[in-house]
Design an enzyme around this catalytic site. Structure first.
Site, short mmCIF file in Angstrom:
data_model
loop_
_atom_site.label_atom_id
_atom_site.label_comp_id
_atom_site.label_asym_id
_atom_site.label_seq_id
_atom_site.Cartn_x
_atom_site.Cartn_y
_atom_site.Cartn_z
N LYS A 56 5.48 -2.22 7.99
CA LYS A 56 6.54 -1.52 7.27
C LYS A 56 7.80 -2.38 7.33
O LYS A 56 8.27 -2.73 8.42
CB LYS A 56 6.79 -0.14 7.89
CG LYS A 56 7.79 0.69 7.10
CD LYS A 56 7.71 2.17 7.48
CE LYS A 56 8.23 2.45 8.87
NZ LYS A 56 8.39 3.91 9.11
N ILE A 110 0.82 -1.21 0.00
CA ILE A 110 0.00 0.00 0.00
C ILE A 110 0.85 1.26 0.00
O ILE A 110 0.32 2.36 -0.03
CB ILE A 110 -0.94 0.03 1.23
CG1 ILE A 110 -0.15 -0.16 2.53
CG2 ILE A 110 -2.04 -1.00 1.09
CD1 ILE A 110 -0.99 -0.03 3.78
N GLY A 111 2.15 1.12 0.05
CA GLY A 111 3.00 2.30 0.07
C GLY A 111 4.47 1.94 -0.05
O GLY A 111 4.86 0.78 0.06
N GLN A 112 5.27 2.97 -0.29
CA GLN A 112 6.71 2.78 -0.43
C GLN A 112 7.40 4.02 0.13
O GLN A 112 7.10 5.13 -0.28
CB GLN A 112 7.09 2.59 -1.90
CG GLN A 112 8.58 2.41 -2.15
CD GLN A 112 9.03 0.98 -1.87
OE1 GLN A 112 8.23 0.06 -2.00
NE2 GLN A 112 10.28 0.82 -1.49
N PRO A 170 9.08 -0.98 1.73
CA PRO A 170 7.67 -1.10 1.36
C PRO A 170 6.77 -1.24 2.59
O PRO A 170 7.21 -1.65 3.66
CB PRO A 170 7.65 -2.38 0.53
CG PRO A 170 8.79 -3.19 1.05
CD PRO A 170 9.85 -2.20 1.43
N ALA A 178 11.25 5.62 2.24
CA ALA A 178 12.71 5.47 2.28
C ALA A 178 13.09 4.24 3.09
O ALA A 178 14.11 3.59 2.83
CB ALA A 178 13.33 6.72 2.89
N PHE A 179 12.29 3.92 4.08
CA PHE A 179 12.56 2.75 4.93
C PHE A 179 12.39 1.46 4.14
O PHE A 179 13.17 0.52 4.27
CB PHE A 179 11.58 2.79 6.11
CG PHE A 179 11.81 1.73 7.16
CD1 PHE A 179 12.50 2.03 8.32
CD2 PHE A 179 11.33 0.44 7.00
CE1 PHE A 179 12.71 1.07 9.30
CE2 PHE A 179 11.53 -0.52 7.96
CZ PHE A 179 12.23 -0.21 9.12
N ASP A 234 11.80 15.01 10.99
CA ASP A 234 11.38 14.73 9.61
C ASP A 234 9.89 15.01 9.43
O ASP A 234 9.14 14.19 8.90
CB ASP A 234 11.70 13.28 9.24
CG ASP A 234 11.73 13.06 7.74
OD1 ASP A 234 11.86 14.05 6.99
OD2 ASP A 234 11.62 11.90 7.30
#
Length: 432
Positions: free
Chosen positions: A141, A119-121, A126, A123-124, A237
């Site tokens: 995550k 559902i997302g990507q 997927p 820097a850490f 951040d």
């Protein structure tokens, strides 16, 4: 006499040997107990067994609002930095030193349909949507194996979020450190990220009142980190992709991988964070303070006002507008065109003036997050009062219309009644 001396020497030697053995055993027990309480840190990073995908539809982490129950097959503690199974009866969960539950790779593999529900990507790495056997929906995550800072960020998030709890922070409910993998398990935020709503046309457009509410939610989360946490925490951040929205569009601050406790030593050799949101003072001095978070928050406020990406010239756009506004009024010229003028100019100018103070070049002149919460609370209260007055006015108008209608009907009925009485009072005609 010699026999007695020899016996004494032998006895002392045996005593020393036994004492040394006991000391070694005690030291080993202490080290074993200490390592059991630590979080898993795989010393060998084997090749990933999880398919790392390209960027998803959303470029940020999408997490949840659901709480997570106890998982019956969670794993045990960690020895020498690598997870291992309890040889005894299977335990339902193990609370690590951070207070966060540890979950097994096998259970997460099943919950994410073999890591296909991406559902997302970020820097850490997927992010996957997971359906646990308890029925709860969570977000997983996964640390990408080529992430340089990932392992350090993994430990930072687990240790920090184990003690940070606030309604405007995304809750970490578990982690997994097994099979050479590092995974973080969060509550699932069904409405996605703030950035997706600002820049994705397929997402619901955020109205002005909701933008102010989101700004206040973020400010409250940061205020808790700066003034409520002990010791205080600097996020480092703050950006729109790290602000996640729950089912009711409430905002929560996410991604604490770069966060640090506010210690005396805050200097860093490498610049970390997201360009466009970074405090110029931090870039020049390498010293990150609470006021650096305030700067990033000011950029986020302008992002909410203008609907422009800070990495695509937002602050240059703001500085040009500031030449005409003097930092106080006239900010409506940078308002997001998608708002179509549906905002109160005074409210927008008040929020923009606050944002301009937050991005002041001098950190000392920036307001604290507590000050930001107070100003935004006042602005939102004004918005709510106007809404209530408008409703009251609308209801009053309706009541007046109803009253007039009722009066007209009553007058009509009275008129008909009088007419009937008049007809009754006319004498019958006499035939001649």
């Amino acid at each position: 006499m010699k026999a007695k001396s020899s016996g004494l020497i032998i006895g002392i030697s045996i005593g020393v040997v036994i004492g040394a053995i006991l000391a070694i055993v005690g030291l080993l027990c202490f080290r074993f107990h200490r390592k059991r309480s630590q979080i898993g840190n795989s010393s060998s990073r084997r090749a990933s067994t999880i398919p790392i995908r390209a960027n998803g539809a959303d470029s940020c982490t999408v997490l949840s609002d659901s709480s997570m129950g106890t998982e019956t097959s969670s794993r045990a503690s960690i020895h020498n930095g690598i997870s291992f199974w309890f040889t005894g009866p299977r335990k339902s969960h193990v609370v690590a030193a951070s207070g966060i539950l540890e979950y097994s790779y096998k259970d997460l593999q099943k919950a994410t349909s073999n890591f296909t529900s991406i559902i997302g990507q970020g820097a850490f790495g997927p992010v996957y949507k997971a359906q646990m056997t308890t029925g709860e929906t969570v977000a997983v995550k996964v640390l990408a194996t080529d992430s340089k800072q990932g392992e350090k960020e993994f430990h930072t998030e687990v240790m920090l979020l184990g003690r940070l709890h606030h309604r405007n922070l995304v809750n970490l409910v578990g982690y997994c450190a097994e099979k050479g993998q590092h995974m973080l398990i969060y509550v699932y935020m069904s409405k996605g990220s703030l950035s997706s709503h600002l820049y994705n046309e397929n997402r619901e457009l955020l109205g002005w009142n909701l933008r102010v509410q989101i700004a206040l939610d973020v400010a409250r989360g940061l205020e808790y980190l700066h003034d409520g946490a002990v010791p205080p925490v600097i996020h480092r951040d703050i950006k729109s992709s790290n602000i996640l929205l729950d089912e009711s569009m409430g905002a929560r601050v996410a991604d604490f991988g770069l966060s640090r406790e506010d210690m005396i030593n805050r200097n860093a050799s490498n610049i970390q964070g997201t360009f466009g949101y970074l405090d110029p003072e931090y870039i020049s001095s390498r010293a990150f303070t609470k006021k650096s978070d305030v700067y990033s928050f000011g950029v986020l406020l302008f992002e909410l006002i203008a609907g422009r990406n800070p990495q695509q010239g937002l602050m240059e756009y703001v500085e040009l507008a500031a030449l005409n506004t003097e930092g106080q009024v006239g900010w409506e010229e940078i308002a997001d065109s998608r708002l179509d003028g549906n905002f109160d100019e005074r409210e927008l100018n008040d929020v923009a003036a606050l944002a301009y103070k937050c991005v002041n070049r001098s950190p000392r002149k920036r307001p604290s997050m507590r000050d930001n919460v107070q100003v935004l609370s006042h602005i939102l209260k004004t918005i709510q009062n106007k809404r209530h007055q408008k409703r009251r006015s609308s209801l009053s108008s309706s009541e007046v219309a109803i009253t007039i209608g009722q009066s007209a009907r009553q007058n009509s009925m009275n008129s008909e009644h009088h007419r009937a009485e008049s007809m009754d009072s006319i004498p019958d005609s006499v035939e001649v």
